[in-house]
Design a protein around this motif. Structure first.
Motif, PDB file in Angstrom:
ATOM      1  N   ARG A 197      -6.131  -4.140  -2.514  1.00  0.00           N
ATOM      2  CA  ARG A 197      -5.577  -3.569  -3.748  1.00  0.00           C
ATOM      3  C   ARG A 197      -4.357  -2.691  -3.451  1.00  0.00           C
ATOM      4  O   ARG A 197      -3.377  -2.694  -4.215  1.00  0.00           O
ATOM      5  CB  ARG A 197      -6.661  -2.774  -4.481  1.00  0.00           C
ATOM      6  CG  ARG A 197      -7.771  -3.652  -5.050  1.00  0.00           C
ATOM      7  CD  ARG A 197      -8.649  -2.892  -6.013  1.00  0.00           C
ATOM      8  NE  ARG A 197      -9.502  -1.927  -5.354  1.00  0.00           N
ATOM      9  CZ  ARG A 197     -10.727  -2.175  -4.918  1.00  0.00           C
ATOM     10  NH1 ARG A 197     -11.240  -3.398  -5.020  1.00  0.00           N
ATOM     11  NH2 ARG A 197     -11.459  -1.222  -4.363  1.00  0.00           N
ATOM     12  N   ASN A 198      -4.408  -1.961  -2.351  1.00  0.00           N
ATOM     13  CA  ASN A 198      -3.254  -1.141  -1.967  1.00  0.00           C
ATOM     14  C   ASN A 198      -2.050  -2.017  -1.623  1.00  0.00           C
ATOM     15  O   ASN A 198      -0.899  -1.650  -1.918  1.00  0.00           O
ATOM     16  CB  ASN A 198      -3.612  -0.248  -0.787  1.00  0.00           C
ATOM     17  CG  ASN A 198      -4.555   0.878  -1.175  1.00  0.00           C
ATOM     18  OD1 ASN A 198      -4.623   1.266  -2.351  1.00  0.00           O
ATOM     19  ND2 ASN A 198      -5.302   1.403  -0.215  1.00  0.00           N
ATOM     20  N   ASP A 228     -10.130  -4.332 -11.088  1.00  0.00           N
ATOM     21  CA  ASP A 228     -10.920  -4.589  -9.885  1.00  0.00           C
ATOM     22  C   ASP A 228     -11.503  -3.297  -9.333  1.00  0.00           C
ATOM     23  O   ASP A 228     -12.624  -3.282  -8.801  1.00  0.00           O
ATOM     24  CB  ASP A 228     -10.065  -5.281  -8.822  1.00  0.00           C
ATOM     25  CG  ASP A 228      -9.734  -6.724  -9.192  1.00  0.00           C
ATOM     26  OD1 ASP A 228     -10.352  -7.253 -10.132  1.00  0.00           O
ATOM     27  OD2 ASP A 228      -8.846  -7.312  -8.547  1.00  0.00           O
ATOM     28  N   GLU A 229     -10.753  -2.201  -9.441  1.00  0.00           N
ATOM     29  CA  GLU A 229     -11.254  -0.911  -8.970  1.00  0.00           C
ATOM     30  C   GLU A 229     -12.436  -0.444  -9.809  1.00  0.00           C
ATOM     31  O   GLU A 229     -13.420   0.091  -9.270  1.00  0.00           O
ATOM     32  CB  GLU A 229     -10.128   0.128  -8.997  1.00  0.00           C
ATOM     33  CG  GLU A 229      -9.133  -0.041  -7.879  1.00  0.00           C
ATOM     34  CD  GLU A 229      -7.983   0.932  -7.939  1.00  0.00           C
ATOM     35  OE1 GLU A 229      -7.390   1.217  -6.878  1.00  0.00           O
ATOM     36  OE2 GLU A 229      -7.668   1.421  -9.040  1.00  0.00           O
ATOM     37  N   ARG A 234      -4.631  -5.610 -13.275  1.00  0.00           N
ATOM     38  CA  ARG A 234      -5.687  -6.344 -12.572  1.00  0.00           C
ATOM     39  C   ARG A 234      -6.268  -5.482 -11.449  1.00  0.00           C
ATOM     40  O   ARG A 234      -7.498  -5.450 -11.249  1.00  0.00           O
ATOM     41  CB  ARG A 234      -5.119  -7.653 -12.025  1.00  0.00           C
ATOM     42  CG  ARG A 234      -6.015  -8.387 -11.037  1.00  0.00           C
ATOM     43  CD  ARG A 234      -7.328  -8.863 -11.664  1.00  0.00           C
ATOM     44  NE  ARG A 234      -8.187  -9.440 -10.634  1.00  0.00           N
ATOM     45  CZ  ARG A 234      -8.195 -10.746 -10.307  1.00  0.00           C
ATOM     46  NH1 ARG A 234      -7.388 -11.602 -10.941  1.00  0.00           N
ATOM     47  NH2 ARG A 234      -8.995 -11.195  -9.366  1.00  0.00           N
ATOM     48  N   VAL A 235      -5.407  -4.775 -10.731  1.00  0.00           N
ATOM     49  CA  VAL A 235      -5.880  -3.897  -9.653  1.00  0.00           C
ATOM     50  C   VAL A 235      -6.807  -2.825 -10.213  1.00  0.00           C
ATOM     51  O   VAL A 235      -7.878  -2.544  -9.653  1.00  0.00           O
ATOM     52  CB  VAL A 235      -4.684  -3.260  -8.919  1.00  0.00           C
ATOM     53  CG1 VAL A 235      -5.153  -2.136  -8.004  1.00  0.00           C
ATOM     54  CG2 VAL A 235      -3.929  -4.305  -8.107  1.00  0.00           C
ATOM     55  N   GLU A 236      -6.418  -2.227 -11.322  1.00  0.00           N
ATOM     56  CA  GLU A 236      -7.248  -1.195 -11.940  1.00  0.00           C
ATOM     57  C   GLU A 236      -8.582  -1.765 -12.410  1.00  0.00           C
ATOM     58  O   GLU A 236      -9.633  -1.121 -12.269  1.00  0.00           O
ATOM     59  CB  GLU A 236      -6.498  -0.565 -13.119  1.00  0.00           C
ATOM     60  CG  GLU A 236      -5.281   0.242 -12.692  1.00  0.00           C
ATOM     61  CD  GLU A 236      -4.307   0.472 -13.833  1.00  0.00           C
ATOM     62  OE1 GLU A 236      -4.675   0.197 -14.997  1.00  0.00           O
ATOM     63  OE2 GLU A 236      -3.179   0.923 -13.563  1.00  0.00           O
ATOM     64  N   ALA A 240      -5.377 -10.132  -1.395  1.00  0.00           N
ATOM     65  CA  ALA A 240      -4.330  -9.678  -2.309  1.00  0.00           C
ATOM     66  C   ALA A 240      -3.492 -10.854  -2.789  1.00  0.00           C
ATOM     67  O   ALA A 240      -3.125 -10.939  -3.967  1.00  0.00           O
ATOM     68  CB  ALA A 240      -3.446  -8.642  -1.606  1.00  0.00           C
ATOM     69  N   SER A 246      -1.414  -4.960  -2.945  1.00  0.00           N
ATOM     70  CA  SER A 246      -0.883  -5.440  -4.223  1.00  0.00           C
ATOM     71  C   SER A 246       0.020  -4.385  -4.852  1.00  0.00           C
ATOM     72  O   SER A 246       1.072  -4.703  -5.413  1.00  0.00           O
ATOM     73  CB  SER A 246      -2.031  -5.775  -5.180  1.00  0.00           C
ATOM     74  OG  SER A 246      -2.788  -6.869  -4.706  1.00  0.00           O
ATOM     75  N   ARG A 247      -0.379  -3.136  -4.757  1.00  0.00           N
ATOM     76  CA  ARG A 247       0.457  -2.045  -5.276  1.00  0.00           C
ATOM     77  C   ARG A 247       1.796  -1.987  -4.531  1.00  0.00           C
ATOM     78  O   ARG A 247       2.851  -1.789  -5.147  1.00  0.00           O
ATOM     79  CB  ARG A 247      -0.276  -0.710  -5.146  1.00  0.00           C
ATOM     80  CG  ARG A 247      -1.394  -0.486  -6.168  1.00  0.00           C
ATOM     81  CD  ARG A 247      -1.840   0.980  -6.145  1.00  0.00           C
ATOM     82  NE  ARG A 247      -2.764   1.250  -7.222  1.00  0.00           N
ATOM     83  CZ  ARG A 247      -4.083   1.217  -7.108  1.00  0.00           C
ATOM     84  NH1 ARG A 247      -4.629   0.880  -5.938  1.00  0.00           N
ATOM     85  NH2 ARG A 247      -4.853   1.490  -8.135  1.00  0.00           N
ATOM     86  N   GLN A 265     -11.370  -4.834   0.490  1.00  0.00           N
ATOM     87  CA  GLN A 265     -10.858  -4.946  -0.870  1.00  0.00           C
ATOM     88  C   GLN A 265      -9.960  -3.771  -1.241  1.00  0.00           C
ATOM     89  O   GLN A 265      -8.973  -3.937  -1.966  1.00  0.00           O
ATOM     90  CB  GLN A 265     -12.028  -5.039  -1.854  1.00  0.00           C
ATOM     91  CG  GLN A 265     -12.866  -6.305  -1.710  1.00  0.00           C
ATOM     92  CD  GLN A 265     -12.032  -7.558  -1.855  1.00  0.00           C
ATOM     93  OE1 GLN A 265     -11.478  -7.821  -2.918  1.00  0.00           O
ATOM     94  NE2 GLN A 265     -11.944  -8.336  -0.794  1.00  0.00           N
TER      95      GLN A 265
END
Length: 263
Positions: free
Chosen positions: A206-207, A177-178, A173-175, A91, A209-210, A202
């Motif tokens: 991502r969680n 990557d998802e 960016r998270v979206e 992250a 980062s949120r 991963q």
């Protein structure tokens, strides 16, 4: 040391590997033409001579204490940072890749995971909209030449502040990557144990980062996504209605609705 940094007649701190005490050796000969290059040294404690790799000579003998102090500080910073395979490392690198130029600051990898090296304290403080002293406040922080090296506590401060100020970009960016992860799973499946473990890490990253972006920013972004989906649905429904009107010969009504839709 590099072969070109070594001089005949000088004493050096010799050590095999990255830890432990140094042994005093004197350089007697430099063999640049050998493959790989070698240095002939004499161990001052017992007079034994040996051909060794230049990498085993770390610094001039008189500089060994300073090097050992630096290594001690580095070890303390690493100990206060992240462990192996911690999802916060991934992250962290996503945020740094998106927002921070490496000439300003960089985040460590592997055994340096969670450690931040700041090359321009003032520039980073301006980006974060904080005082430079906040980046220097941790007791484990130390100077390595012109760079400031700090543990995870400082890295975490930087990451949280960056995400708060740039939540939209990080959440995008998270979206992204998802979506990429979903595509990989469709292509490769999810039965492979290694792949499943990697993807689980991963997902956690991502969680995290949120979380750094904050609940309010995440909720705002989620609401925006839902609104966009609703607008798209309404647009598609209107386009279908226009097509249906034309199919039944109501061109005037279809043209009017089309103008309203595209105005």
């Amino acid at each position: 040391m590099k072969i070109d940094e070594i001089e005949i007649g000088h004493d050096y701190a010799y050590r095999v590997g990255g830890q432990g005490a140094f042994t005093r050796v004197k350089c007697l000969e430099i063999q640049k033409r050998s493959s790989p290059p070698r240095v002939v040294v004499r161990f001052e404690a017992d007079g034994v001579k040996d051909r060794v790799t230049p990498a085993r000579l770390h610094v001039e003998w008189d500089l060994r204490d300073a090097l050992m102090e630096k290594e001690s500080r580095q070890a303390a910073v690493r100990k206060a940072s992240l462990g192996y395979n911690d999802p916060r490392e991934d992250a962290c690198h996503v945020v740094f890749d998106e927002l921070i130029d490496r000439t300003i600051a960089s985040a460590g990898h592997s055994k340096e995971a969670g450690v931040i090296t700041i090359s321009d304290v003032d520039a980073l403080a301006r980006i974060l909209e904080i005082e430079p002293t906040q980046l220097e406040s941790d007791s484990l922080t130390f100077r390595d030449g012109d760079d400031l090296v700090a543990p995870w506590a400082t890295t975490s401060l930087v990451l949280t502040r960056l995400c708060e100020l740039n939540s939209e970009k990080i959440l995008k960016r998270v979206e992204s990557d998802e979506r990429a992860a979903a595509a990989r799973i469709r292509e490769h499946g999810s039965d492979d144990p290694w792949w499943s473990g990697f993807e689980e890490n991963q997902v956690q990253a991502r969680n995290i980062s949120r979380q750094w972006c904050g609940t309010e920013a995440v909720e705002r972004r989620d609401e925006l996504i839902v609104l966009r989906e609703q607008v798209k649905h309404a647009w598609d429904a209107a386009e279908s209605a226009i097509k249906l009107l034309r199919n039944y010969g109501y061109d005037t009504d279809a043209d009017r609705l089309s103008r309203e839709l595209h105005s």
